[in-house]
Write an enzyme that holds these catalytic residues in place. Structure first.
Site, mmCIF file in Angstrom:
data_model
loop_
_atom_site.group_PDB
_atom_site.id
_atom_site.type_symbol
_atom_site.label_atom_id
_atom_site.label_comp_id
_atom_site.label_asym_id
_atom_site.label_seq_id
_atom_site.Cartn_x
_atom_site.Cartn_y
_atom_site.Cartn_z
ATOM 1 N N HIS A 144 0.213 36.090 -13.977
ATOM 2 C CA HIS A 144 -1.108 36.643 -13.631
ATOM 3 C C HIS A 144 -1.574 37.714 -14.596
ATOM 4 O O HIS A 144 -2.703 38.166 -14.514
ATOM 5 C CB HIS A 144 -1.059 37.225 -12.211
ATOM 6 C CG HIS A 144 -0.542 36.239 -11.225
ATOM 7 N ND1 HIS A 144 0.744 36.285 -10.737
ATOM 8 C CD2 HIS A 144 -1.111 35.151 -10.686
ATOM 9 C CE1 HIS A 144 0.930 35.255 -9.921
ATOM 10 N NE2 HIS A 144 -0.171 34.553 -9.884
ATOM 11 N N CYS A 147 -0.419 33.597 -18.309
ATOM 12 C CA CYS A 147 -1.024 32.301 -18.641
ATOM 13 C C CYS A 147 -2.055 32.511 -19.751
ATOM 14 O O CYS A 147 -2.888 33.433 -19.671
ATOM 15 C CB CYS A 147 -1.702 31.708 -17.409
ATOM 16 S SG CYS A 147 -2.576 30.180 -17.800
ATOM 17 N N GLU A 184 -4.068 39.410 -10.893
ATOM 18 C CA GLU A 184 -4.831 39.020 -12.091
ATOM 19 C C GLU A 184 -6.039 39.934 -12.262
ATOM 20 O O GLU A 184 -6.353 40.377 -13.370
ATOM 21 C CB GLU A 184 -5.282 37.562 -11.965
ATOM 22 C CG GLU A 184 -6.051 37.107 -13.195
ATOM 23 C CD GLU A 184 -6.700 35.739 -13.032
ATOM 24 O OE1 GLU A 184 -6.093 34.870 -12.390
ATOM 25 O OE2 GLU A 184 -7.816 35.550 -13.545
ATOM 26 N N CYS A 212 -10.140 28.208 -14.155
ATOM 27 C CA CYS A 212 -9.382 27.353 -15.076
ATOM 28 C C CYS A 212 -9.437 25.884 -14.673
ATOM 29 O O CYS A 212 -9.836 25.543 -13.554
ATOM 30 C CB CYS A 212 -7.941 27.838 -15.147
ATOM 31 S SG CYS A 212 -6.985 27.378 -13.711
ATOM 32 N N SER A 244 -1.011 32.926 -2.647
ATOM 33 C CA SER A 244 -1.479 32.111 -3.772
ATOM 34 C C SER A 244 -2.975 31.893 -3.646
ATOM 35 O O SER A 244 -3.438 31.156 -2.766
ATOM 36 C CB SER A 244 -0.738 30.769 -3.783
ATOM 37 O OG SER A 244 -1.443 29.847 -4.568
ATOM 38 N N SER A 245 -3.728 32.531 -4.535
ATOM 39 C CA SER A 245 -5.191 32.468 -4.442
ATOM 40 C C SER A 245 -5.689 31.032 -4.534
ATOM 41 O O SER A 245 -6.496 30.579 -3.720
ATOM 42 C CB SER A 245 -5.801 33.318 -5.562
ATOM 43 O OG SER A 245 -7.180 33.106 -5.642
ATOM 44 N N ASN A 246 -5.170 30.273 -5.504
ATOM 45 C CA ASN A 246 -5.730 28.923 -5.676
ATOM 46 C C ASN A 246 -5.374 28.029 -4.495
ATOM 47 O O ASN A 246 -6.135 27.144 -4.133
ATOM 48 C CB ASN A 246 -5.315 28.338 -7.027
ATOM 49 C CG ASN A 246 -3.918 27.795 -7.022
ATOM 50 O OD1 ASN A 246 -3.714 26.646 -6.647
ATOM 51 N ND2 ASN A 246 -2.941 28.606 -7.401
HETATM 52 S S1 SF4 Z 1 -3.872 28.351 -12.152
HETATM 53 FE FE1 SF4 Z 1 -4.943 28.273 -14.114
HETATM 54 S S2 SF4 Z 1 -4.936 30.376 -14.854
HETATM 55 FE FE2 SF4 Z 1 -3.398 30.250 -13.229
HETATM 56 S S3 SF4 Z 1 -1.505 29.809 -14.303
HETATM 57 FE FE3 SF4 Z 1 -2.405 27.831 -13.745
HETATM 58 S S4 SF4 Z 1 -3.592 27.211 -15.534
HETATM 59 FE FE4 SF4 Z 1 -3.162 29.386 -15.739
#
Ligand code: SF4
Length: 530
Positions: free
Chosen positions: A297, A319, A349, A417, A445-447
């Site tokens: 992050h 990343c 991040e 991303c 985990s945000s995503n």
């Molecule tokens: S989610 Fe996107 S920004 Fe985060 S580590 Fe994976 S590729 Fe990189």
């Protein structure tokens, strides 16, 4: 000395039903209970119409005969419930063992999804473990217990293998589970008869309390389809970060310190911990001269300066797509712009990016934040984004900024991303067809959280789970199509584990919905190149 499983020896007719099912009830749970006392204990705990109890009789011969008979009402799923001898010295009377497989010493019947039932029993306040169960022909003796325990069995009974063998042979394919309550545990020289009675009572009490849980499990049983979102699970940045820690451990030996979780996933972190990684919150927890890895992050320049001032050996697993946002923040700040960073307060991040130009950057989380925002020069404002935001929500905030500051500069390319974008598109595709979406990922985990929200906004209920045991089986009642995805930091193995667990509730057909394929790869930092 012989230790007896404290089961009542009452000889019973093997064809007797303890039946609470009205003829009109929809197919529910059928419990097979060897002894009348066990059948009565279970029946007292049942709460749903449609549940039936078949008292099968003690021992393999009676069990086989009884399982051949058909109950008076249709049923959806079966659970064998009874008492057992515990074979592990950490089991106590009343503890429940849910079979992962049942063997008679020659044939083994696997029972996938035992973990789901264990988790439900625990949520109901019971002590439960998943493990291997063996069916023996006679009451187990002390010496036999030690041998069976050494063979990896957790509990022994006298009927389950015979019941399962007959059930499987009938070919009806309905889901089956086995719950055995320990009535007699330990390897001591034998229990006093008062102890045997107490153990038996504790076991029967647990069976009664387990009965409604078995009903809940049975209600979730059905054939279903799993729609796998593609892409899902690890992105290139996460794979790179994990590989950096693995290589650092290999090349420099343990311990390797990692500032913050390398990626936001409890499985990944605990796996690396077991291999010698030490996760710390701040650098002051890292000893002098040690190796420290910065997480995927990213970190602020202040953290880098601190590490360099301390002479720590740093390996940067940030990343590259996060580093790109940092570089944009520095560039805009250098050019005299105020940077509006769209992101979530407190996320690592965001803290790292804010730290690049703290006096020139302002965090905006919502359109309301934009409405309150005032800057010195409205012609000199630019925006950036956290890489893992929900695309539509971030677009709303960016739109509000653009309306208020028409001359606003944008980043050179999208900050959200490719992995976040692709996984959100893929979950939307499966949510459109599914009754329920499961997202593998950790709460921080945000995503992964965004994938849950994405599905919910599409009108499909969704839940975030770290693994199969987080599934509450009531979510699955009436659900024929389950959408399944995993956040960018969740290992692919978790997806496999979830499918296997679901297959314990009935036949699962797995279909993949691939919206795009990914080929992104990032190089490793020179410190861990071979
Ligand atoms: S989610 Fe996107 S920004 Fe985060 S580590 Fe994976 S590729 Fe990189």
């Amino acid at each position: 000395m012989t230790e007896a499983i404290p089961q009542p020896r009452t000889e019973v007719a093997a064809d007797q039903f303890e039946d609470s099912a009205p003829a009109s009830a929809k197919p529910g749970l059928l419990v097979l209970a060897p002894l009348r006392l066990e059948a009565n204990a279970v029946r007292r705990g049942l709460t749903r119409p449609g549940s039936q109890v078949l008292h099968t009789g003690m021992g393999a011969t009676r069990a086989r005969k009884s399982a051949d008979k058909r109950p008076p009402h249709p049923f959806g799923a079966m659970v064998v419930m009874g008492t057992a001898a515990g074979l592990s010295d950490d089991l106590s009377p009343g503890d429940l063992v849910v079979a992962t497989e049942v063997s008679d010493g020659e044939t083994t019947v696997p029972l996938p999804g035992a973990g789901l039932l264990v988790a439900e029993l625990r949520r109901a306040g019971l002590t439960a473990r998943a493990g291997r169960v063996i069916t023996v022909q006679k009451l187990v003796k002390s010496s036999q217990r030690l041998r069976l325990a050494a063979d990896g069995y957790l509990a022994a009974d006298m009927e389950t293998a015979a019941l399962l063998g007959t059930i499987r042979n009938t070919g009806d394919g309905r889901p089956v589970a086995v719950i055995r309550a320990v009535s007699d545990a330990g390897f001591g020289p034998g229990l006093a008869s008062s102890g045997l009675i107490r153990g038996g009572i504790a076991a029967l009490r647990s069976l009664r309390r387990a009965a409604p849980v078995a009903e809940k499990w049975a209600a979730a049983c059905r054939e279903r389809t799993v729609l796998l979102a593609g892409p899902r699970s690890f992105c290139a940045g996460v794979e790179r970060a994990i590989e950096i820690v693995e290589r650092a451990l290999e090349m420099r030996g343990a311990p390797v310190y990692v500032r913050k979780q390398i990626v936001h996933n409890t499985r990944v972190v605990s796996d690396l911990e077991q291999r010698g990684a030490v996760f710390v919150d701040e650098l002051d927890e890292v000893p002098d001269n040690a190796t420290v890895v910065f997480s995927a992050h990213g970190v602020s320049p202040a953290v880098r300066d601190d590490a360099s001032g301390r002479g720590l050996s740093v390996i940067d697993a940030t990343c590259p797509l996060v580093s790109k946002v940092h570089a944009e923040a520095r560039r805009f700040a250098r050019e005299g712009y105020t940077v509006a960073l769209i992101g979530h307060a407190g996320h690592e991040e965001v803290e790292g990016t804010l730290g690049e130009a703290p006096s020139s950057t302002v965090l905006v989380q919502t359109a309301e934040d934009v409405a309150k925002l005032s800057v010195d020069d409205p012609a000199k404002i630019a925006y950036l984004m956290q890489t893992t935001l929900a695309i539509d929500e971030a677009a709303d905030v960016a739109g509000a900024l653009r309306d208020k500051f028409p001359q606003m500069r944008a980043p050179g390319s999208d900050d959200i991303c490719y992995a976040t974008t692709n996984r959100q598109a893929a979950v939307r595709a499966v949510a459109a067809e599914a009754d329920l979406v499961l997202v593998a990922g950790s709460a921080n985990s945000s995503n992964s959280v965004r994938l849950v929200e994405r599905s919910q906004r599409a009108g499909t209920p969704a839940h975030l789970i770290d693994g199969a045991t987080d599934i509450d089986v009531s979510w699955l009642e009436g659900v024929s199509v389950v959408g399944l995805t995993a956040g960018a930091s969740a290992p692919p193995a978790v997806v496999t584990e979830i499918i296997e667990a679901l297959s314990g509730l009935g036949t699962v057909t797995v279909t993949e919905r691939v919206t795009t394929t990914e080929s992104v790869q990032f190089g490793l930092p020179r410190e861990v190149r071979r």
